[in-house]
Design an enzyme around this catalytic site. Structure first.
Site, PDB file in Angstrom:
ATOM      1  N   THR A  13       0.820  -1.221   0.000  1.00 51.06           N
ATOM      2  CA  THR A  13       0.000   0.000   0.000  1.00 51.06           C
ATOM      3  C   THR A  13       0.851   1.267   0.000  1.00 51.06           C
ATOM      4  O   THR A  13       1.966   1.272   0.503  1.00 51.06           O
ATOM      5  CB  THR A  13      -0.935   0.028   1.240  1.00 51.06           C
ATOM      6  OG1 THR A  13      -1.651  -1.173   1.310  1.00 51.06           O
ATOM      7  CG2 THR A  13      -1.863   1.212   1.229  1.00 51.06           C
ATOM      8  N   THR A  31      -0.798   1.954   6.548  1.00 53.69           N
ATOM      9  CA  THR A  31      -0.514   0.785   5.722  1.00 53.69           C
ATOM     10  C   THR A  31      -0.297  -0.392   6.673  1.00 53.69           C
ATOM     11  O   THR A  31      -0.057  -0.196   7.862  1.00 53.69           O
ATOM     12  CB  THR A  31       0.746   0.997   4.856  1.00 53.69           C
ATOM     13  OG1 THR A  31       1.859   1.237   5.731  1.00 53.69           O
ATOM     14  CG2 THR A  31       0.592   2.179   3.907  1.00 53.69           C
ATOM     15  N   GLY A  53      -9.758  -4.275   1.786  1.00 52.13           N
ATOM     16  CA  GLY A  53      -9.020  -3.926   3.001  1.00 52.13           C
ATOM     17  C   GLY A  53      -9.463  -2.588   3.563  1.00 52.13           C
ATOM     18  O   GLY A  53     -10.584  -2.123   3.320  1.00 52.13           O
ATOM     19  N   ASP A  54      -8.561  -1.969   4.299  1.00 48.64           N
ATOM     20  CA  ASP A  54      -8.876  -0.688   4.946  1.00 48.64           C
ATOM     21  C   ASP A  54      -8.713   0.512   4.010  1.00 48.64           C
ATOM     22  O   ASP A  54      -9.325   1.558   4.224  1.00 48.64           O
ATOM     23  CB  ASP A  54      -7.973  -0.486   6.168  1.00 48.64           C
ATOM     24  CG  ASP A  54      -6.492  -0.515   5.797  1.00 48.64           C
ATOM     25  OD1 ASP A  54      -6.104  -1.273   4.867  1.00 48.64           O
ATOM     26  OD2 ASP A  54      -5.703   0.207   6.429  1.00 48.64           O
ATOM     27  N   GLY A  76      -4.846  -4.493   6.955  1.00 46.89           N
ATOM     28  CA  GLY A  76      -6.043  -3.678   6.847  1.00 46.89           C
ATOM     29  C   GLY A  76      -7.152  -4.082   7.793  1.00 46.89           C
ATOM     30  O   GLY A  76      -7.905  -3.235   8.292  1.00 46.89           O
TER      31      GLY A  76
END
Ligand code: GLY
Length: 357
Positions: free
Chosen positions: A202, A253, A232-233, A256
Site C-alpha cells: 500500500t 498501511t 481492506g482498509d 487492513g
C-alpha cells in the site's frame, strides 16, 4: 527528476490515461505563505517530492497527493500498488483506493476495481461527480470507463510468475508441482527470499498545503493472493485514511483488517483533536495500542500475545507537525518538509522488528 523506472512508466502512459487521471483536479491558485508538508509510506519518496512541487505551485493538496501516488500506481516494480500489484488468488489484480479533501470534507473511494491503473484518481471522481462515497467492483469499473479511464491488464509478467509460484507451493494436494529450485525464475527467487512476508503493502500520502488545507489518499492492490472481492482498509474512510481540515490528516498501511476493526485513521485524527497539543507520535502510538488491545484472536498473536503483523501510521497536524508510528520497529516514512525529502523511522510501539507473520 523521477528515477528512470518511474520516468519510463510515466512517459509510456497514454495521453488519454493521463487526462483521465487528472480529471476533477481543482484550479491552481496562488500559493500561500504557510509551510507545506507531505508525508507518505516508505515507497513514497518520489511521491512526496512531486506532491511538494505541486503544492508549492498552488495545486490543491488532494490533487498533489493523487499525482504523487500515481507515480507508484504506474510503477510495475512496486508489487503492492496499481500496475504490477500482486493479484488475488485467481491471478486478477484488484485495486482499492480512497481520497479525502480537507476544505470540503469530501471523500470518495473505489474497491475491488480491475483493469484501471489509477484508482485514486477514480476515487476523486467518485467524490466530485457522484453523490456517493464508495463504488465497488463492476460498478466502479463502468464508472471509470465512462469517465475515460483506459482499461489495461495490470498483471505484469513478474507478478504473474510470483502468483503462479505461490499457487504451486501452496497447493494442498499433489496436483501442482513447483519448479525445481535451479529452474526457479531469479525474480521469483528474490521475491520469496529470506525477507519474505505476506505483504499488505500500500501507499498513503497526506499533504498540508501553503494555505493550511489538507488532502490525503491511500491506494493499494491489497493483500497478496487475497480471496477475490476481499476489501481492506485503504478504501474505507476512517480506516485507511481520514482527515479533519481543522485538526489534521492520517493514513495507514499494513494489516487492513486491524484498521477496519478499529477505524484507526479516524481514531488518530479524533485523538489529535481531543488531545490538544499531545505530541503527534504519542497520538499514533495510542492507535497502535488500540490495535494490540483489540487483537484477541490467538491466530493473530505471537508467543508473547502481541500482534503477529505490523501496522504503520503517517500523520500531519494542521500546525505542520508530522509523525509516523508502527506496532513493530523497522518501517520508515517518507517526508518532505518544504526543504528536502527523506526517509525517517516510524516510532515503534515494540522495539523489535517483526520477524515473520
Ligand atoms: N492495508 C492494505 C490492505 O490491507 O489491503
Amino acid at each position: 527528476m523521477l528515477p528512470p523506472v518511474q520516468r519510463r512508466a510515466f512517459l509510456s502512459t497514454p495521453i488519454a490515461a493521463l487526462c483521465a487521471a487528472s480529471m476533477g483536479a481543482a484550479k491552481v491558485k496562488p500559493a500561500g505563505k504557510g509551510r507545506p508538508i507531505a508525508v507518505s509510506s516508505a515507497n513514497g519518496l518520489e511521491t512526496v517530492k512531486l506532491a511538494m512541487d505541486l503544492v508549492k505551485k498552488g495545486h490543491d493538496p488532494l490533487d498533489a497527493a493523487i499525482a504523487g501516488v500515481a507515480l507508484v500506481e504506474a510503477d510495475p516494480n512496486d508489487h503492492t500498488v496499481g500496475l504490477g500489484g500482486i493479484p488475488n488468488e485467481d491471478g486478477v489484480v484488484e485495486l482499492d483506493a480512497a481520497v479525502m479533501h480537507g476544505p470540503t470534507h469530501g471523500g470518495g473511494s473505489v474497491a475491488s476495481l480491475r483493469n484501471i491503473k489509477h484508482p485514486a484518481a477514480v476515487a476523486r471522481l467518485v467524490m466530485k461527480r457522484t453523490d456517493h462515497c464508495l463504488l465497488v467492483g463492476e460498478g466502479a469499473l463502468r464508472f471509470a470507463r465512462a469517465h475515460g479511464f483506459p482499461e489495461e491488464n495490470l498483471l505484469t509478467e513478474e507478478a504473474r510468475k510470483i502468483w503462479l509460484y505461490w499457487k504451486e507451493t501452496s497447493s494442498r494436494n499433489d496436483d501442482r508441482i513447483p519448479p525445481p529450485a535451479d529452474e526457479l525464475d531469479p525474480e521469483v527467487r528474490k521475491f520469496f527470499g529470506p525477507d519474505y512476508v505476506r505483504e499488505y503493502g500500500t501507499i498513503h500520502c497526506s499533504v498540508l498545503d501553503t494555505h493550511g488545507d489538507l488532502g490525503c489518499t491511500t491506494t493499494t492492490s491489497g493483500l497478496y493472493y487475497k480471496i477475490p472481492g476481499r476489501v481492506g482498509d485503504s478504501p474505507i474512510l476512517g480506516a485507511g485514511l481520514y482527515l479533519n481540515n481543522d485538526v489534521g490528516t492520517a493514513g495507514s498501511t499494513g494489516r487492513g483488517e486491524a484498521n477496519l476493526l478499529n477505524l484507526s485513521s479516524f481514531l488518530a485524527v479524533e485523538e489529535m483533536r481531543r488531545s490538544g497539543d499531545k505530541p503527534l507520535k504519542d497520538v499514533l502510538i495510542e492507535c497502535c495500542k488500540r490495535i494490540v488491545a483489540t487483537n484477541r484472536d490467538k491466530r493473530l498473536q505471537d508467543a508473547k500475545g502481541r500482534p503477529n503483523f505490523n501496522v504503520n501510521f503517517y500523520a500531519i497536524r494542521k500546525n505542520g507537525d508530522f509523525a509516523g508510528a508502527a506496532l513493530f520497529a523497522g518501517p520508515k516514512m517518507a517526508v518532505h518538509d518544504g526543504d528536502s525529502a527523506r526517509l525517517v523511522d516510524c516510532v515503534p510501539l515494540f522495539d523489535e522488528e517483526l520477524k515473520e507473520i
